[in-house]
Scaffold this motif. Structure first.
Motif, PDB file in Angstrom:
ATOM      1  N   SER A  54     -79.514 -61.779  -9.293  1.00 51.72           N
ATOM      2  CA  SER A  54     -78.603 -62.004  -8.174  1.00 51.72           C
ATOM      3  C   SER A  54     -77.639 -63.150  -8.429  1.00 51.72           C
ATOM      4  N   VAL A  55     -76.638 -63.252  -7.566  1.00 52.95           N
ATOM      5  CA  VAL A  55     -75.641 -64.317  -7.659  1.00 52.95           C
ATOM      6  C   VAL A  55     -76.296 -65.690  -7.507  1.00 52.95           C
ATOM      7  N   GLY A  56     -77.403 -65.751  -6.760  1.00 51.80           N
ATOM      8  CA  GLY A  56     -78.066 -67.021  -6.532  1.00 51.80           C
ATOM      9  C   GLY A  56     -78.515 -67.719  -7.802  1.00 51.80           C
ATOM     10  N   MET A  57     -78.693 -66.983  -8.874  1.00 48.09           N
ATOM     11  CA  MET A  57     -79.122 -67.583 -10.136  1.00 48.09           C
ATOM     12  C   MET A  57     -78.048 -68.457 -10.760  1.00 48.09           C
ATOM     13  N   PHE A  58     -76.826 -68.356 -10.277  1.00 46.24           N
ATOM     14  CA  PHE A  58     -75.725 -69.126 -10.862  1.00 46.24           C
ATOM     15  C   PHE A  58     -75.497 -70.449 -10.137  1.00 46.24           C
ATOM     16  N   ASN A  59     -76.330 -70.741  -9.159  1.00 41.22           N
ATOM     17  CA  ASN A  59     -76.269 -72.004  -8.434  1.00 41.22           C
ATOM     18  C   ASN A  59     -77.562 -72.769  -8.691  1.00 41.22           C
ATOM     19  N   THR A  60     -77.461 -74.062  -8.999  1.00 45.18           N
ATOM     20  CA  THR A  60     -78.627 -74.845  -9.391  1.00 45.18           C
ATOM     21  C   THR A  60     -79.727 -74.838  -8.349  1.00 45.18           C
ATOM     22  N   ASP A  61     -79.386 -75.079  -7.089  1.00 45.04           N
ATOM     23  CA  ASP A  61     -80.401 -75.171  -6.038  1.00 45.04           C
ATOM     24  C   ASP A  61     -81.082 -73.841  -5.764  1.00 45.04           C
ATOM     25  N   GLU A  77     -67.425 -74.781 -11.967  1.00 46.64           N
ATOM     26  CA  GLU A  77     -68.553 -75.498 -12.546  1.00 46.64           C
ATOM     27  C   GLU A  77     -69.787 -75.492 -11.658  1.00 46.64           C
ATOM     28  N   ASP A  78     -69.600 -75.371 -10.344  1.00 45.11           N
ATOM     29  CA  ASP A  78     -70.742 -75.349  -9.431  1.00 45.11           C
ATOM     30  C   ASP A  78     -71.269 -73.936  -9.194  1.00 45.11           C
ATOM     31  N   GLY A  79     -70.755 -72.964  -9.931  1.00 43.14           N
ATOM     32  CA  GLY A  79     -71.230 -71.591  -9.815  1.00 43.14           C
ATOM     33  C   GLY A  79     -70.546 -70.765  -8.749  1.00 43.14           C
ATOM     34  N   THR A  80     -69.541 -71.318  -8.085  1.00 37.37           N
ATOM     35  CA  THR A  80     -68.810 -70.570  -7.065  1.00 37.37           C
ATOM     36  C   THR A  80     -67.631 -69.833  -7.689  1.00 37.37           C
ATOM     37  N   ALA A  81     -67.173 -68.800  -6.992  1.00 39.72           N
ATOM     38  CA  ALA A  81     -66.041 -68.015  -7.490  1.00 39.72           C
ATOM     39  C   ALA A  81     -64.727 -68.677  -7.092  1.00 39.72           C
ATOM     40  N   PRO A  82     -63.691 -68.505  -7.896  1.00 35.77           N
ATOM     41  CA  PRO A  82     -62.374 -69.035  -7.539  1.00 35.77           C
ATOM     42  C   PRO A  82     -61.888 -68.447  -6.220  1.00 35.77           C
ATOM     43  N   SER A  83     -61.020 -69.161  -5.555  1.00 33.49           N
ATOM     44  CA  SER A  83     -60.485 -68.709  -4.278  1.00 33.49           C
ATOM     45  C   SER A  83     -59.831 -67.334  -4.414  1.00 33.49           C
ATOM     46  N   GLY A  84     -60.154 -66.455  -3.472  1.00 36.21           N
ATOM     47  CA  GLY A  84     -59.561 -65.128  -3.469  1.00 36.21           C
ATOM     48  C   GLY A  84     -60.331 -64.095  -4.271  1.00 36.21           C
TER      49      GLY A  84
END
Length: 289
Positions: free
Chosen positions: A136-143, A181-188
């Protein structure tokens, strides 16, 4: 457990710094639309197949859409349902689609189901749900990655695995797959990473241990106008070695191989906006099998 055995972190894992690389020279059949057809982000010439599947492969390494059932009614048309094509070949065994007769689990550890039965069926259900969570996408965020790993793995391997994952999900890797860098997608844009179990098989089961293979298909890529990494489908099999710990199944180690991969159908590739809308409108599975 050594990290060399866990999730492809050994020297032979084949992982590269290219977020869209693949293990073992994966080959995938795909239908290519004529260049310039349509007005969406998918109308540019297709990248080599090697570059469009690897993110799910990487997710499998860290742990670790869909073939059309075009032949389901092939030859049908007779009033008696026997079909008009003569010998239609062997039919699937009824057990492959039969109900198990056991109610799904009701407990949850965060968003991940818990309380699986201490038998083969429970092991298969656990392995399927673990594959969904770990892809899942959650794996790309540290927490959220820590929460997922703690909920799916034997406590004795969690910390060492998280250390390896921190290195794998480096800022450079996240940048390569199009994320901040924090695992979030660019705006849009909407980042997509989903694993969908297609079937499971118990390879070995004895008392408090089980080895389960989960055949999966996955979606991975960036949806939205201007995306240079469009969402694509990939196929792979995850082998999970499970251990009964604290009254539930947990992953002790895992590995991944490519395929089995079916032949692609002739479906038209959807536009970037259609894919983004589907991702927002259709939630992922909360319980598999």
């Amino acid at each position: 457990m050594s990290l060399g055995d866990e999730n492809g972190y050994g020297s032979g894992s084949g992982r590269t710094d290219d977020g869209y690389s693949t293990i073992g020279g994966t080959r995938q059949t795909r239908t290519r639309l004529p260049d310039g057809e349509g007005g969406d982000g998918y109308s540019t010439p297709r990248r080599p197949a090697r570059n469009s599947r690897s993110l799910v492969t990487v997710v499998g390494v860290v742990v670790l859409l869909i073939a059309a059932i075009a032949f389901a009614n092939m030859g049908g048309g007779g009033a008696d349902g026997s079909g008009g094509s003569g010998n239609g070949g062997s039919k699937p065994d009824s057990s492959s689609t039969a109900a198990t007769g056991t109610k799904p689990v009701t407990g949850k550890n965060g968003s991940i189901p818990t309380g699986f039965a201490h038998d083969e069926q429970g092991a298969q259900s656990a392995a399927s749900n673990f594959a969904v969570a770990l892809g899942s996408v959650g794996m790309f965020n540290t927490d959220t990655r820590r929460s997922i790993v703690e909920a799916t793995h034997d406590p004795s391997v969690v910390e060492s695995l998280l250390v390896a994952m921190t290195k794998a999900y480096s800022p450079g890797f996240l940048e390569n797959v199009g994320l901040n860098e924090d695992g979030t997608a660019p705006s849009g844009l909407t980042f997509v990473s989903r694993t969908v179990p297609v079937g499971t098989k118990v390879v070995k089961q004895s008392g408090d241990t089980a080895t389960v293979e989960v055949w999966c298909t996955g979606l991975v890529g960036m949806a939205g106008q201007g995306s240079t990494k469009p969402v694509t489908a990939t196929w792979f099999t995850i082998s999970e070695k499970l251990k009964w710990v604290g009254g539930d199944w947990r992953i002790e180690s895992s590995s991944q191989t490519e395929g089995p991969t079916p032949v692609n159908g002739d479906n038209r590739a959807s536009t970037a906006d259609e894919i983004a809308g589907a991702v927002d409108g259709y939630g992922g599975f909360t319980y598999a099998r």
